[in-house]
Design an enzyme around this catalytic site. Structure first.
Site, PDB file in Angstrom:
ATOM      1  CD  GLU A  75      36.580  48.171  47.967  1.00  0.00           C
ATOM      2  OE1 GLU A  75      35.420  47.807  47.707  1.00  0.00           O
ATOM      3  OE2 GLU A  75      37.556  47.402  47.878  1.00  0.00           O
ATOM      4  CG  ASP A 105      39.906  45.715  45.095  1.00  0.00           C
ATOM      5  OD1 ASP A 105      38.815  46.309  45.013  1.00  0.00           O
ATOM      6  OD2 ASP A 105      40.010  44.469  44.997  1.00  0.00           O
TER       7      ASP A 105
END
Length: 649
Positions: free
Chosen positions: A355, A311
């Site tokens: 990401e 993330d």
């Protein structure tokens, strides 16, 4: 074995401080040791600036008198060996800071925690589970995912489905409910929103306190291992969302662990992540590197996880609070390279997926060639462009034509994954279905088109739960998905469409074999902005293995539409999103399509087909095959001709 042998060696401590103790979870935390008839429980914690550390728990009535940890030399490491088997006991560290402040902290290396809102750690042994997924691991080790199909089903365990009384389902419940569902729909992997222990349900796991403790909301660590084991035995990979950039500031967690900022940057401007109200890990500190790299290997070792979706990589590459544009964080960049290098040396087949919403170069280039070393990067540009394009009224899409074509200018610069994730269907953004403009029928037709185009576009696929039956409302993280929608025809039809689409994708090599190479894609017509119709070729490794893709992004149908094709012969429509069983109008090409000796679109031949409104179509050339006859001679025949001859005989 003596008690002294339970203490860390000088070499272990050196590696820990250097950032190279990549299995520091075997030293720190609570561990049970057995020696003939003696059982010990060792507790070890890093608190370099503490004045005193005491162990408190249900085994000593939360009174640390007599349970003082011993400081190992001047290394900042504290340890105590208790002459008991404390399996299942709950505990915390009572830390007295240099200023006299008393802090009650959960164990950063605990393998299990109390169910929130309680925050104590639990002594838990991970040595008792017997894995049965050897065949999966062996098979995974022989595959190169770059040339394999991948359809990832992203889900949040707390809201995928709930029990009848509204409680969370458990890891073991998922074995009988989620695994058959995933198999039925043809997904190759599941991706779970973070499962590290976290205090606030609303954070969805992205603000963790216990990085080594799988959240107790849904069961025990062994329950989760059983779930992963069963996924593997049924051919499903398991990916976890992982957050090594920042952590939450709850009092029992890593924040100000010994009264000082040992896990986060010392400078307040670097430390405080104002966007999320969290603290940024000090990625330049050796001990933090040991902690995070160990955590990655821990999930591989003890839980057989197949990959991480990391993330907020941009928050690691760049300083999050830079006031004048983006400013690279050299500590974060070096950490990512070190992490990916260590992980891939330990398990070359473990997937590291970044990401990253930035244009930072070489994210998926191996570290040895100067890249960050990820296996895949989320294609956030494609996702944003396509959603903006689809939300544009069809009659205005001619003005946004480049939103579709632009992604093919950079599609092969990285190994990309195409995401429609949870972030796109929450906080007022609407569901995928509701983003589509138009009336009820048009919304479904355009969602079918969008999904078809996604599966035909180069890159692996990731979609958030609920897309597969047309969740109309945006994601509600406190409620289960709207399963009652499956009672309505259009939602059932969409669900059938997704099942057929995933199966077609997995058996069609041109749609995935050369995902990462320019050789796998060729435009036929990228310039028809007036009609908003796009056509292109997807190619497999074999020259004769290719598919023709046509996407019509308006509600206008065309009884006769001409496109160029690369070879002469017969073509057959193998997929059409407008079939009635999918909820379409039934404008399909049922008959064989013969090529014309008429060059078009820069191709040597052409064909004429019917194009439905908001249609996604796949055409395949009817292949020839050699059939050996009784006299030893070979004759080339089409499948269709061979079938007719068999009927006649």
């Amino acid at each position: 074995m003596t008690v002294n042998t339970l203490f860390p060696t000088d070499y272990q401590l050196h590696l820990f401080h250097e950032g190279s103790l990549c299995k520091s979870h075997q030293l720190f935390g609570a561990h049970i040791f057995k020696n003939s008839d003696r059982v010990y429980t060792r507790f070890c914690v890093w608190a370099p600036n503490a004045y005193q550390v005491r162990l408190i728990g249900d085994f000593n009535n939360w009174n640390g008198e007599g349970y003082e940890l011993q400081k190992v030399n001047d290394e900042g490491v504290w340890i105590i060996v208790v002459n008991q088997d404390l399996e299942g006991s709950i505990y915390k560290y009572e830390i007295i800071s240099q200023t006299g402040e008393k802090l009650l902290k959960a164990d950063p290396f605990a393998f299990y925690s109390e169910v929130r809102p309680h925050t104590a750690s639990v002594v838990y042994s991970l040595n008792n589970y017997k894995w049965q997924d050897g065949q999966w691991l062996n098979r995974r080790g022989k595959k190169n995912l770059l040339s394999e199909p991948a359809i990832i089903y992203e889900l949040h365990l707390g809201s995928w489905r709930k029990n009848a009384n509204g409680d969370y389902i458990t890891y073991r419940d998922l074995v009988s409910e989620l695994i058959p569902y995933v198999m039925e729909h043809g997904f190759t992997h599941i991706e779970l929103l973070p499962l590290v222990e976290h205090p606030l349900d609303d954070s969805w796991g992205y603000q963790g306190t216990g990085y080594f403790a799988v959240t107790s909301r849904y069961g025990t660590p062994d329950d989760f291992r059983y779930f992963v084991d069963q996924c593997h035995q049924h051919g499903i990979g398991v990916i976890l969302d992982w957050v090594p950039g920042h952590f939450c500031k709850d009092a029992h967690g890593l924040y100000r662990f010994d009264g000082t900022h040992i896990y986060s940057y010392s400078h307040v401007h670097d430390r405080e992540n104002v966007v999320w109200g969290t603290a940024n890990f000090d990625l330049g500190k050796g001990e933090v590197q040991s902690f995070l790299i160990s955590n990655a290997l821990y999930w591989i070792d003890y839980f057989h996880i197949d990959g991480f979706r990391m993330d907020a990589v941009a928050n690691i590459i760049y300083w999050p609070n830079a006031s004048h544009g983006k400013r690279e964080n050299p500590f974060g960049i070096r950490f990512l390279k070190k992490l990916n290098k260590e992980v891939h040396e330990y398990d070359p087949h473990f997937l590291m997926i970044g990401e990253d919403s930035t244009e930072f170069p070489h994210v998926t280039l191996p570290v040895r060639y100067g890249g960050l070393g990820f296996d895949y990067k989320w294609n956030m540009g494609w996702m944003n462009d396509m959603l903006e394009y689809m939300e544009t009224p069809p009659y205005s899409r001619s003005q946004a034509h480049s939103k579709v074509t632009f992604s093919l200018l950079y599609a092969f610069l990285e190994n990309f994954m195409l995401p429609f994730s949870h972030d796109e269907v929450v906080h007022g953004k609407k569901s995928l279905l509701d983003k589509m403009p138009g009336d009820y029928w048009e919304k479904f037709a355009q969602l079918r088109l969008l999904l078809g185009y996604m599966f035909a576009h180069p890159g692996k696929k990731l979609l958030f739960m609920g897309f597969e039956f047309g969740q109309f409302a945006e994601w509600k993280d406190k409620e289960e998905l709207d399963w009652h929608l499956m009672e309505y025809d259009m939602h059932r039809n969409l669900n059938s469409y997704v099942k057929v689409l995933t199966k077609l994708y997995k058996r069609s090599k041109p749609l995935y074999e050369l995902d990462h190479l320019q050789d796998g894609f060729e435009w036929i017509d990228a310039n028809n902005s007036q009609q908003s119709i796009f056509s292109f070729i997807r190619k497999g490794k074999k020259v004769e293995d290719y598919l023709i893709i046509i996407c019509n992004f308006t509600g206008v149908s065309y009884p006769v539409y001409k496109i160029g094709v690369p070879k002469a012969g017969e073509y057959r429509e193998i997929f059409n999103s407008d079939q009635q069983e999918y909820g379409g109008a039934g404008l399909t090409n049922k008959k064989t399509i013969w090529s014309l000796e008429d060059p078009f679109h820069g191709q040597p031949f052409s064909i004429e087909i019917t194009i439905p409104p908001f249609g996604f179509q796949i055409l395949r050339q009817v292949k020839k095959r050699k059939e050996r006859k009784g006299n030893g001679k070979e004759k080339v025949r089409s499948h269709a001709v061979s079938r007719r001859e068999r009927k006649q005989t």
